[in-house]
Motif scaffolding. Sequence first.
Motif, PDB file in Angstrom:
ATOM      1  N   VAL A 248      90.792  38.465 -67.914  1.00 50.83           N
ATOM      2  CA  VAL A 248      91.211  39.707 -67.270  1.00 50.83           C
ATOM      3  C   VAL A 248      90.556  39.795 -65.893  1.00 50.83           C
ATOM      4  O   VAL A 248      89.544  39.138 -65.636  1.00 50.83           O
ATOM      5  N   PRO A 249      91.104  40.589 -64.985  1.00 51.04           N
ATOM      6  CA  PRO A 249      90.451  40.773 -63.685  1.00 51.04           C
ATOM      7  C   PRO A 249      89.129  41.513 -63.853  1.00 51.04           C
ATOM      8  O   PRO A 249      89.063  42.534 -64.540  1.00 51.04           O
ATOM      9  N   ILE A 250      88.075  40.992 -63.235  1.00 56.34           N
ATOM     10  CA  ILE A 250      86.760  41.628 -63.283  1.00 56.34           C
ATOM     11  C   ILE A 250      86.195  41.703 -61.868  1.00 56.34           C
ATOM     12  O   ILE A 250      86.610  40.970 -60.976  1.00 56.34           O
ATOM     13  N   TYR A 251      85.244  42.605 -61.683  1.00 56.19           N
ATOM     14  CA  TYR A 251      84.600  42.760 -60.381  1.00 56.19           C
ATOM     15  C   TYR A 251      83.400  41.825 -60.273  1.00 56.19           C
ATOM     16  O   TYR A 251      82.649  41.642 -61.233  1.00 56.19           O
ATOM     17  N   CYS A 252      83.230  41.252 -59.102  1.00 52.08           N
ATOM     18  CA  CYS A 252      82.035  40.461 -58.813  1.00 52.08           C
ATOM     19  C   CYS A 252      80.989  41.409 -58.244  1.00 52.08           C
ATOM     20  O   CYS A 252      81.148  41.919 -57.132  1.00 52.08           O
ATOM     21  N   SER A 253      79.917  41.645 -58.994  1.00 52.34           N
ATOM     22  CA  SER A 253      78.901  42.603 -58.557  1.00 52.34           C
ATOM     23  C   SER A 253      77.996  42.038 -57.473  1.00 52.34           C
ATOM     24  O   SER A 253      77.152  42.759 -56.932  1.00 52.34           O
ATOM     25  N   ILE A 254      78.157  40.749 -57.135  1.00 50.81           N
ATOM     26  CA  ILE A 254      77.380  40.167 -56.041  1.00 50.81           C
ATOM     27  C   ILE A 254      78.051  40.444 -54.698  1.00 50.81           C
ATOM     28  O   ILE A 254      77.390  40.559 -53.670  1.00 50.81           O
ATOM     29  N   CYS A 255      79.371  40.554 -54.705  1.00 50.64           N
ATOM     30  CA  CYS A 255      80.102  40.821 -53.462  1.00 50.64           C
ATOM     31  C   CYS A 255      79.687  42.164 -52.877  1.00 50.64           C
ATOM     32  O   CYS A 255      79.397  43.108 -53.623  1.00 50.64           O
ATOM     33  N   PRO A 256      79.651  42.291 -51.549  1.00 46.11           N
ATOM     34  CA  PRO A 256      79.327  43.578 -50.926  1.00 46.11           C
ATOM     35  C   PRO A 256      80.330  44.647 -51.330  1.00 46.11           C
ATOM     36  O   PRO A 256      81.482  44.352 -51.662  1.00 46.11           O
ATOM     37  N   ALA A 257      79.881  45.885 -51.283  1.00 41.99           N
ATOM     38  CA  ALA A 257      80.758  46.997 -51.662  1.00 41.99           C
ATOM     39  C   ALA A 257      81.970  47.097 -50.751  1.00 41.99           C
ATOM     40  O   ALA A 257      83.006  47.643 -51.131  1.00 41.99           O
ATOM     41  N   THR A 258      81.850  46.547 -49.537  1.00 45.33           N
ATOM     42  CA  THR A 258      82.952  46.607 -48.573  1.00 45.33           C
ATOM     43  C   THR A 258      84.007  45.533 -48.819  1.00 45.33           C
ATOM     44  O   THR A 258      85.000  45.469 -48.100  1.00 45.33           O
ATOM     45  N   SER A 259      83.799  44.690 -49.826  1.00 48.88           N
ATOM     46  CA  SER A 259      84.739  43.588 -50.078  1.00 48.88           C
ATOM     47  C   SER A 259      86.070  44.070 -50.619  1.00 48.88           C
ATOM     48  O   SER A 259      87.088  43.390 -50.487  1.00 48.88           O
ATOM     49  N   GLY A 260      86.077  45.240 -51.257  1.00 50.65           N
ATOM     50  CA  GLY A 260      87.323  45.785 -51.784  1.00 50.65           C
ATOM     51  C   GLY A 260      87.955  44.879 -52.822  1.00 50.65           C
ATOM     52  O   GLY A 260      87.294  44.387 -53.739  1.00 50.65           O
ATOM     53  N   ASP A 261      89.271  44.622 -52.649  1.00 57.68           N
ATOM     54  CA  ASP A 261      90.006  43.812 -53.624  1.00 57.68           C
ATOM     55  C   ASP A 261      89.555  42.358 -53.642  1.00 57.68           C
ATOM     56  O   ASP A 261      89.827  41.637 -54.603  1.00 57.68           O
ATOM     57  N   HIS A 262      88.873  41.909 -52.583  1.00 54.65           N
ATOM     58  CA  HIS A 262      88.407  40.522 -52.556  1.00 54.65           C
ATOM     59  C   HIS A 262      87.329  40.269 -53.615  1.00 54.65           C
ATOM     60  O   HIS A 262      87.036  39.119 -53.935  1.00 54.65           O
ATOM     61  N   ALA A 263      86.728  41.343 -54.137  1.00 56.24           N
ATOM     62  CA  ALA A 263      85.700  41.192 -55.163  1.00 56.24           C
ATOM     63  C   ALA A 263      86.293  41.166 -56.566  1.00 56.24           C
ATOM     64  O   ALA A 263      85.562  41.024 -57.537  1.00 56.24           O
ATOM     65  N   VAL A 264      87.613  41.318 -56.674  1.00 56.59           N
ATOM     66  CA  VAL A 264      88.281  41.283 -57.975  1.00 56.59           C
ATOM     67  C   VAL A 264      88.755  39.858 -58.242  1.00 56.59           C
ATOM     68  O   VAL A 264      89.502  39.284 -57.451  1.00 56.59           O
ATOM     69  N   VAL A 265      88.304  39.291 -59.351  1.00 55.77           N
ATOM     70  CA  VAL A 265      88.582  37.889 -59.670  1.00 55.77           C
ATOM     71  C   VAL A 265      88.953  37.789 -61.144  1.00 55.77           C
ATOM     72  O   VAL A 265      88.400  38.517 -61.981  1.00 55.77           O
ATOM     73  N   TRP A 266      89.890  36.912 -61.456  1.00 59.88           N
ATOM     74  CA  TRP A 266      90.171  36.645 -62.863  1.00 59.88           C
ATOM     75  C   TRP A 266      88.914  36.071 -63.519  1.00 59.88           C
ATOM     76  O   TRP A 266      88.212  35.260 -62.931  1.00 59.88           O
ATOM     77  N   HIS A 273      84.621  31.254 -58.024  1.00 66.06           N
ATOM     78  CA  HIS A 273      84.324  32.263 -56.997  1.00 66.06           C
ATOM     79  C   HIS A 273      82.850  32.219 -56.608  1.00 66.06           C
ATOM     80  O   HIS A 273      82.509  32.260 -55.417  1.00 66.06           O
ATOM     81  N   LEU A 274      81.974  32.112 -57.597  1.00 65.52           N
ATOM     82  CA  LEU A 274      80.539  32.069 -57.317  1.00 65.52           C
ATOM     83  C   LEU A 274      80.172  30.817 -56.520  1.00 65.52           C
ATOM     84  O   LEU A 274      79.338  30.862 -55.616  1.00 65.52           O
ATOM     85  N   GLY A 275      80.817  29.701 -56.864  1.00 61.97           N
ATOM     86  CA  GLY A 275      80.495  28.451 -56.181  1.00 61.97           C
ATOM     87  C   GLY A 275      81.003  28.376 -54.757  1.00 61.97           C
ATOM     88  O   GLY A 275      80.430  27.669 -53.925  1.00 61.97           O
ATOM     89  N   THR A 276      82.091  29.114 -54.463  1.00 63.22           N
ATOM     90  CA  THR A 276      82.677  29.049 -53.121  1.00 63.22           C
ATOM     91  C   THR A 276      82.273  30.224 -52.242  1.00 63.22           C
ATOM     92  O   THR A 276      81.986  30.052 -51.058  1.00 63.22           O
ATOM     93  N   PRO A 288      73.441  38.993 -62.009  1.00 59.95           N
ATOM     94  CA  PRO A 288      73.351  40.355 -62.546  1.00 59.95           C
ATOM     95  C   PRO A 288      73.790  40.392 -64.005  1.00 59.95           C
ATOM     96  O   PRO A 288      74.736  39.702 -64.403  1.00 59.95           O
ATOM     97  N   ALA A 289      73.101  41.195 -64.789  1.00 64.43           N
ATOM     98  CA  ALA A 289      73.373  41.247 -66.231  1.00 64.43           C
ATOM     99  C   ALA A 289      74.816  41.642 -66.523  1.00 64.43           C
ATOM    100  O   ALA A 289      75.445  41.108 -67.448  1.00 64.43           O
ATOM    101  N   ASP A 290      75.360  42.591 -65.730  1.00 64.28           N
ATOM    102  CA  ASP A 290      76.729  43.022 -65.991  1.00 64.28           C
ATOM    103  C   ASP A 290      77.730  41.902 -65.721  1.00 64.28           C
ATOM    104  O   ASP A 290      78.756  41.787 -66.408  1.00 64.28           O
ATOM    105  N   LEU A 291      77.421  41.040 -64.759  1.00 61.92           N
ATOM    106  CA  LEU A 291      78.322  39.932 -64.447  1.00 61.92           C
ATOM    107  C   LEU A 291      78.266  38.867 -65.538  1.00 61.92           C
ATOM    108  O   LEU A 291      79.295  38.305 -65.929  1.00 61.92           O
ATOM    109  N   ILE A 292      77.056  38.586 -66.047  1.00 69.72           N
ATOM    110  CA  ILE A 292      76.924  37.621 -67.142  1.00 69.72           C
ATOM    111  C   ILE A 292      77.694  38.109 -68.364  1.00 69.72           C
ATOM    112  O   ILE A 292      78.404  37.343 -69.026  1.00 69.72           O
ATOM    113  N   THR A 293      77.590  39.410 -68.647  1.00 77.23           N
ATOM    114  CA  THR A 293      78.309  39.980 -69.788  1.00 77.23           C
ATOM    115  C   THR A 293      79.816  39.874 -69.587  1.00 77.23           C
ATOM    116  O   THR A 293      80.559  39.516 -70.505  1.00 77.23           O
ATOM    117  N   ALA A 294      80.273  40.176 -68.363  1.00 76.03           N
ATOM    118  CA  ALA A 294      81.711  40.135 -68.086  1.00 76.03           C
ATOM    119  C   ALA A 294      82.263  38.720 -68.159  1.00 76.03           C
ATOM    120  O   ALA A 294      83.439  38.517 -68.471  1.00 76.03           O
TER     121      ALA A 294
END
Length: 356
Positions: A248-266, A273-276, A288-294
């Motif tokens: 499902v689409p999830i948010y990348c909590s490492i991306c800046p808050a200004t990233s908008g839709d660019h922080a949404v990744v399958w 995404h993390l590697g690039t 971040p713990a929430d990202l590991i869980t997601a």
Amino acid sequence: MANAALQDEAGQLFPPEIQQLYLWTGSYCQFTPLKAKKSPQNRVSCKMLLIHVPGHMVHPLNLHIEPTSYLLPSQQPQKLTETWTIPGSDLASVIDVLWELTRLNQATSSVPKCGVKTHRFPYHKCDRSQVFVVEATTRELQSSSCCNNPDKTIDCTICGKAVKHKLLHSHTGGHILRAQMGIKEDHLVTQVTVGNPCGFCGQSSHPVRLTKEGKKCTFQPSSSCPLTITFSLGAAATSTKNSPSTNVPIYCSICPATSGDHAVVWKYNMAHHLGTMHAEWHPTQLLPADLITAMKITHFEQEHLGIPGELISLADSNEEEAETGEGTSSTLARTKRKVRGPALGQCQSKQERCPA
């Protein structure tokens, strides 16, 4: 509007630049609601029909004024000797721009739909052939309208198998996960795109985002993919026998808050995404713990998506069993190994000495 005539009333051919003009005939297209009851007069008042058009679907036109004599006699408006005109090439360019903006805004579902009760629309040339009909757009909109029924069968673009539309993202998720883990599948129609595949079709160039429509309080996935369908993120995040994939689409909590839709990744694409996008993230830094869980992919999920047992992280599965008493949870072992870093008291190199 109507295409200019090829010749005047005396039979003299108009110049080519006149022949390709479109002129306003002084009349308007008549529309009817798609689901309205027919009135005895088969007409609809202005109050009964409202067409909402988003701002990005509106484009200004640079109109000119020309004599109405350029029109066929049957199309010339009464009491008007001049009318608005625009070259056909300009109209075609505007249509291309509008559709591109619609795709960029992932707003194909926002294109207004209504019935048509007129012979004047779509526009025609003098030979009665239709013009300004974008074939690719028409096919995509027809495909999306056919996809409104979640129980309708859709052909998977990867293997060609017919599956219910509501199960397509889970079915495609299986292809994506197997491809990412290097598992070869035979008899595929096309291969999964490497890197950032779409969760609906397995191909690229279909960015995903999370939106709230109308009065809904929950987010819904939105994509320009013609096979897109809305589904419950909460339900899809739980692996079941009928729908094992939780891609499902999830948010990348490492991306800046200004990233908008660019922080949404399958979900399955998050490692890429993390590697690039976050290559500067040091391997010893914990995510971040929430990202590991997601990003967690359960043992149950991998097993029911056809991942061979030797590739499933049994260590994480056993660890989760000890904590919960259930044998259904594991994580992406490779991702966790990257973020764990060296064990406590373990040297990073043979030359370094461990502190006493």
